[in-house]
Design an enzyme around this catalytic site. Structure first.
Site, PDB file in Angstrom:
ATOM      1  CB  THR A  58     -49.877  50.945 131.648  1.00 16.02           C
ATOM      2  OG1 THR A  58     -50.220  51.435 132.421  1.00 16.02           O
ATOM      3  CG2 THR A  58     -48.637  49.900 131.725  1.00 16.02           C
ATOM      4  CG  HIS A  95     -50.232  57.759 134.626  1.00 18.94           C
ATOM      5  ND1 HIS A  95     -49.355  58.702 134.357  1.00 18.94           N
ATOM      6  CD2 HIS A  95     -51.015  57.954 133.261  1.00 18.94           C
ATOM      7  CE1 HIS A  95     -49.396  59.455 132.903  1.00 18.94           C
ATOM      8  NE2 HIS A  95     -50.455  58.897 132.597  1.00 18.94           N
ATOM      9  CB  SER A  96     -47.452  56.081 132.362  1.00 20.61           C
ATOM     10  OG  SER A  96     -46.303  56.143 131.290  1.00 20.61           O
ATOM     11  CG  MET A  97     -43.147  53.430 131.915  1.00 23.16           C
ATOM     12  SD  MET A  97     -42.993  52.056 130.857  1.00 23.16           S
ATOM     13  CE  MET A  97     -41.751  51.269 131.484  1.00 23.16           C
ATOM     14  CD  GLN A 119     -55.318  56.450 135.502  1.00 17.32           C
ATOM     15  OE1 GLN A 119     -54.496  56.883 135.775  1.00 17.32           O
ATOM     16  NE2 GLN A 119     -56.678  56.571 135.773  1.00 17.32           N
TER      17      GLN A 119
END
Length: 893
Positions: A204, A175-177, A202
């Site tokens: 990212t 997720h993200s980073m 997700q």
């Protein structure tokens, strides 16, 4: 002239107020104007538990802030406490300030799915605790996180040693980073690519950081993306899916979440959640990890990816991409099959009914007898180019077939055309080009027995030209005053409205679709889909008819240079309704697009305006001896032509390798304009617009800053007595000691901490100076009033005595007035410098927050992006804050 001079600040305030208002309107559009949340919350049926995995001592000692957990619930969690695992390992990586507990949505739904299958297959979900580090704002720990994840992969695979179906690789959900950290694994020298074969990210930001606040962050991005581009051939065994959140995610715009275009095309896929079948919902940055519709699509894909022989995720890259396309791009409304049969037997004692008309509708309710409807193609091939069929029954059975028996009234064997269907929220649709199926003699529609079910089937033959309408979009500068309009009078079931010249990210439109129907009978809902052909970022709207619907049309990614197709509004309509489509430019959403794509560059333009104003103040001070007000100097000196040519020249030179090498060797940051140009998000006027926005923000931030300073000065004045204005030495042993102390703090702890300390010191210094100037001005005003009273009361004095009194009083007042004016000039200069320094501190604040949060693990921030900068600024500011305008003028002389 004086009247014009007084009028100028008022005009400037109105102009800059309007510019600041435009910025606020754009920010409002990004933060608050988007579709409602269509996601359902995921719930745990049993209490979630997180079992901490013991790491090797060397790993635990090297990464004391990080941990690895195994997710479980109820009996499943109890069974796994002995760590005898037999499932398929999935590793979840949280993002910026994310929690390892965010894995619970994936883990819980996967557990329920495994229970439905009697645990024939099941997944073990692991999660990494990164201590909720702010890696999107401080890039110094990204490499450390990447190395820790590598160690976790080796620990996870060791847990399965000795098992019958032991895995050799781990699938990762980031997720993200966390998704970027997963991609960075492949850049490690000793990393074995076979350790991961599936990566799902997700929200990212793959392309570039949302806010490039330090060089460690930008260098990390450059290393990862360059590796994935240059080593694309070596990554074919890794299948990557990137899911973006759409316009609800204002933290990471979806354009950043698309994998680099030069990456491998056959093993990488990027989609926006609003286009994902069976979800069709935009998600914000956090809800993407718990959005039930998306989680269900992900878990279904995981189970379809299982190889029955190895009981692990398949090693076949083609199958992995087929599964992901099935669940995330185009869902036919059927359960995934790797190799569907080419021909199907049409069994059952159903009646065969021949349909000769070009348009057909059949409604079913509680019909106990099944039927086959056949549509002969020979009689329609000359008059029509396509056939369109739709079905409101959304089960997963086959329903449309192609028959090659040209002479028979029944078709015993046919090809299953249901795989050509596409699932939409309320219908399944098939559009077949007759020319592509020359061997087919009939289309067969199966209507199964319906025990209590009610559904409708529609089919029609049509010419493509009759259902394709071109709608040119309105000009950007029409501001919504003009519109483009079309009226769909036909009785068709499907229309393509092509939006001509809609290809740039700064374009934004409101599309109004109004439907009028001939009768008030109950109808199936209409579906409007905005289809972007060059990226998977479609949006779907379902409405009842008749109705009036507003659709926002804007892009996440601009049209590529080699792309000739245009965006299309697909209208899946009711046959007896009339549709009117009106398109207008949405000025507020255009502002929102500018802010969404370019907000990260705004601080640079604000600082540029402050620097231009500071230079103008110094110039005025040297030439006239008086320092002008910030607002007046901003009007005079903040001109776009002083900045724009420099930006254009640098962007042009960035195209040459030798210039980039020199630029990088000087450790200069990337130019925002060059970065956005590479992303096709830069257009000719954007720099001018950002400069004007920066001017408005600089003006009102200075007003706010000055007002706050006056308030603090008033409070200070009520608590302490002002001191007499006096000249102090520029360099003293005490100040040298302060510089050395702050430099030591910067070197041994955190550079941003040293900057914050000297900022507070400077702020107190300016507040004291403001208090003293106000006090001196009050005294001077009282002396002037007293001098007038004395002059009026001394009419009876001799002329000689009066002249002596006047000359003495005048000399004293002149000296006091000169000192006060000098102090006022000094205050104006210091307020501007402090305003500039405020922006520098704000931009370095993330590393300070990170350092404070991790103080229990290490006193020294390493690496520190602003250590050298802090030492230089401490030395400069210690001199600046103790300087005065008289010293500047004396040096000029």
């Amino acid at each position: 002239m004086g009247r014009v001079g007084r009028r100028l600040p008022a005009v400037a305030a109105v102009l800059y107020g309007a510019l600041a208002a435009l910025v606020l309107l754009g920010v409002r559009d990004v933060l608050f104007v988007y579709e409602e949340n269509r996601c359902s919350m995921t719930y745990m049926y049993e209490y979630p538990e997180y079992l901490k995995i013991k790491l090797p001592k060397k790993t635990a000692r090297r990464y004391p802030a990080y941990e690895l957990y195994l997710y479980g619930e109820g009996n499943y969690a109890e069974e796994n406490k002995n760590l005898i695992l037999t499932g398929i390992p999935i590793l979840f990586l949280p993002g910026n300030a994310g929690s390892y507990k965010q894995v619970r949505s994936l883990g819980s739904i996967a557990l329920r799915k495994a229970e439905d299958l009697d645990f024939k297959y099941h997944f073990n979900f692991f999660s990494v605790n990164f201590n909720e580090e702010l890696v999107a704002l401080y890039g110094g720990t990204l490499q450390r996180q990447t190395k820790f994840v590598h160690e976790c992969l080796k620990v996870i695979l060791k847990l399965y040693r000795g098992q019958e179906f032991a895995p050799t690789s781990v699938a990762i959900v980031g997720h993200s980073m966390g998704g970027l950290v997963a991609r960075a694994l492949l850049t490690l020298k000793n990393f074995k690519p076979e350790l991961i074969n599936l990566l799902i990210t997700q929200a990212t930001p793959h392309v570039a950081p949302v806010m490039p606040l330090d060089r460690y962050l930008t260098d990390f991005y450059a290393a990862v993306n360059n590796h994935w581009i240059l080593k694309a051939q070596d990554l074919r065994n890794l299948t990557t899916l990137s899911v973006a959140g759409g316009f609800r995610d204002y933290q990471v715009r979806s354009g950043l979440a698309f994998l680099p275009r030069l990456s491998q095309h056959d093993s990488a896929l990027s989609v926006v959640s609003s286009a994902v079948p069976r979800a069709w919902a935009s998600t914000d940055h956090l809800s993407i990890v718990w959005c039930k519709e998306l989680i269900l699509a992900t878990i279904r894909a995981f189970f379809d990816l299982i190889d029955e022989n190895t009981r692990q995720i398949t090693e076949d890259p083609k199958k992995r991409m087929s599964v992901l396309n099935h669940h995330f791009v185009r869902h036919p409304g059927k359960i995934f099959e790797e190799n569907p049969e080419a021909f199907t037997e049409l069994t059952g004692t159903f009646a065969w009914i021949k349909v000769k008309t070009s348009k057909w509708t059949y409604s079913v309710y509680n019909d106990s007898d099944g039927k086959y409807f056949t549509f002969p193609l020979a009689s329609h091939r000359e008059s029509y180019s396509h056939i369109y069929c739709e079905n409101t029954m959304l089960d997963t059975s086959s329903w449309i077939y192609g028959c090659m028996n040209s002479n028979s009234s029944v078709c015993l064997e046919a090809t299953d055309l249901s795989w050509r269907a596409e699932l939409l929220p309320t219908i399944k649709v098939v559009i077949l080009k007759l020319q592509d199926y020359p061997s087919l003699s009939h289309i067969v529609i199966l209507v199964p027995p319906s025990a209590g079910n009610k559904f409708t089937l529609d089919c029609e033959f049509f010419k493509e030209d009759s259902r394709t309408i071109q709608l040119p979009v309105t000009n950007l500068f029409s501001f919504g005053l003009s519109s483009s309009k079309i009226l769909l009078n036909s009785s068709g079931l499907f229309y393509n409205v092509q939006l001509q010249h809609f290809n740039q990210v700064y374009q934004a439109f409101k599309i109004h679709v109004e439907s009028h129907c001939q009768s008030l009978i109950e109808r199936k809902p209409s579906v409007y889909r905005l289809h972007i052909p060059w990226s998977h970022e479609d949006s779907v709207t379902v409405v009842n008819v008749p109705s009036f619907t507003e659709i926002s049309a804007k892009l996440h990614i601009a049209q590529p240079e080699n792309e000739s197709r245009v965006p299309v509004l697909n209208i899946y309509s009711s046959s007896d309704c009339q549709y009117e489509v009106i398109l207008k430019t949405s000025f507020l959403q255009v502002l929102g697009q500018i802010i969404r794509f370019h907000a990260g560059a705004l601080p640079v333009y604000v600082v540029s305006n402050i620097l231009l104003t500071y230079g103008g103040q110094l110039n005025t001070l040297m030439s006239t001896g008086q320092c002008s007000e910030f607002s007046l100097e901003l009007v005079r000196t903040a001109k776009p032509y002083k900045v724009e040519p420099i930006i254009s020249i640098v962007v042009f030179l960035q195209g040459f390798n030798w210039f980039r090498e020199i630029w990088d060797s000087l450790l200069l940051p990337e130019v925002d304009a060059a970065v956005l140009s590479s992303q096709d998000a830069w257009f000719p006027l954007v720099s001018l617009i950002l400069f004007l926005f920066g001017t408005g923000i600089a003006y009102w931030s200075a007003v706010f800053f000055s007002t706050s300073l006056r308030i603090f000065s008033s409070l200070w004045l009520t608590l302490t007595r002002p001191t007499v204005l006096s000249k102090a030495k520029l360099i003293t042993p005490r100040r040298l000691c302060m510089v050395g102390s702050l430099a030591l703090v910067s070197w041994t702890t955190c550079g941003a901490f040293a900057l914050f300390i000297i900022y507070l010191q400077y702020l107190v210094k300016v507040i004291k100076l403001s208090v003293n100037v106000r006090a001196e001005q009050n005294v001077l005003n009282r002396d002037l009033d007293h001098s007038k009273e004395t002059s009026q009361n001394s009419i009876g004095c001799t002329v000689k005595n009066q002249d002596l009194i006047d000359s003495t009083s005048g000399a004293t007042q002149s000296l006091s007035s000169s000192t006060t004016a000098e102090a006022a000039n000094t205050l104006k200069i210091h307020v501007t410098v402090l305003n500039l320094f405020t922006w520098i501190v704000l931009l370095n604040l993330p590393s300070l927050v990170y350092w404070l949060k991790n103080l229990r693990y290490s006193v020294r921030l390493d690496p520190d992006p602003c250590r050298t900068t802090a030492i230089i600024l401490v030395c400069i500011l210690e001199i600046l804050m103790n300087s005065s305008t008289s010293e500047m003028k004396s040096r000029r002389k």
